[in-house]
Design a protein around this motif. Sequence first.
Motif, mmCIF file in Angstrom:
data_model
loop_
_atom_site.group_PDB
_atom_site.id
_atom_site.type_symbol
_atom_site.label_atom_id
_atom_site.label_comp_id
_atom_site.label_asym_id
_atom_site.label_seq_id
_atom_site.Cartn_x
_atom_site.Cartn_y
_atom_site.Cartn_z
ATOM 1 N N GLY A 276 0.818 -1.206 0.000
ATOM 2 C CA GLY A 276 0.000 0.000 0.000
ATOM 3 C C GLY A 276 0.849 1.252 0.000
ATOM 4 O O GLY A 276 1.707 1.427 -0.847
ATOM 5 N N GLU A 277 0.617 2.098 0.979
ATOM 6 C CA GLU A 277 1.362 3.360 1.093
ATOM 7 C C GLU A 277 2.738 3.183 1.720
ATOM 8 O O GLU A 277 3.545 4.103 1.715
ATOM 9 N N GLN A 278 3.003 2.009 2.273
ATOM 10 C CA GLN A 278 4.298 1.722 2.897
ATOM 11 C C GLN A 278 5.323 1.358 1.823
ATOM 12 O O GLN A 278 4.955 0.955 0.723
ATOM 13 N N PRO A 279 6.620 1.454 2.144
ATOM 14 C CA PRO A 279 7.643 0.995 1.191
ATOM 15 C C PRO A 279 7.480 -0.506 0.918
ATOM 16 O O PRO A 279 6.923 -1.238 1.731
ATOM 17 N N TYR A 280 7.995 -0.948 -0.212
ATOM 18 C CA TYR A 280 7.949 -2.368 -0.554
ATOM 19 C C TYR A 280 8.658 -3.187 0.520
ATOM 20 O O TYR A 280 9.637 -2.739 1.120
ATOM 21 N N ALA A 281 8.176 -4.408 0.743
ATOM 22 C CA ALA A 281 8.861 -5.358 1.607
ATOM 23 C C ALA A 281 9.673 -6.269 0.698
ATOM 24 O O ALA A 281 9.113 -6.895 -0.207
ATOM 25 N N CYS A 282 10.988 -6.326 0.890
ATOM 26 C CA CYS A 282 11.865 -7.081 0.015
ATOM 27 C C CYS A 282 12.604 -8.164 0.804
ATOM 28 O O CYS A 282 13.142 -7.892 1.878
ATOM 29 N N GLU A 283 12.647 -9.362 0.243
ATOM 30 C CA GLU A 283 13.362 -10.470 0.857
ATOM 31 C C GLU A 283 14.866 -10.275 0.799
ATOM 32 O O GLU A 283 15.576 -10.614 1.724
ATOM 33 N N VAL A 284 15.356 -9.748 -0.333
ATOM 34 C CA VAL A 284 16.780 -9.520 -0.529
ATOM 35 C C VAL A 284 16.960 -8.060 -0.881
ATOM 36 O O VAL A 284 16.310 -7.555 -1.799
ATOM 37 N N LYS A 285 17.829 -7.369 -0.135
ATOM 38 C CA LYS A 285 18.057 -5.947 -0.411
ATOM 39 C C LYS A 285 19.411 -5.532 0.140
ATOM 40 O O LYS A 285 19.953 -6.174 1.027
#
Length: 150
Positions: free
Chosen positions: A139-148
């Motif tokens: 949504g309005e939150q930053p993306y959730a990424c497994e690898v970053k």
Amino acid sequence: METQRTRGPAALRRAAVRGARAGALAGLLAVLLAGCGAAGGRQAGAVGAGRAFERALASGDYAAACALLAPETREQLEQDERQPCPRALEGADLPVSASVGGPRVYGRQALVRAGRDRLFLSQFADGWRVVAAGCTPRGEQPYACEVKGG
């Protein structure tokens, strides 16, 4: 046919102005076309790197997938998982998709869709590299990424 020797000074000035305008228009057109080509090249490069990353994951070639990670991302993954990149990627259980496309390129950064997954890429001197993978929107939150990267 009129030659420059038979033209008056006013006719010569008009011809010079028309020539200058035509040259300026041609130059502007060349710049615009080059800009369009550059954007298209960046999009193709980002999608190509995304496809290569997804193919490497799908085939279990984690060393090749690691080679497509940005240096900071690779270092962060190895630090977080306390093991070499290929083993860490294998354990990350990233989603894999044969469908890669829909790039959004912003200068030297890109977002590429891979099925429901999103890949973030950056353009380096030697090509596009994955800076984040296994990313899902929130949504309005930053993306959730497994690898970053860090």
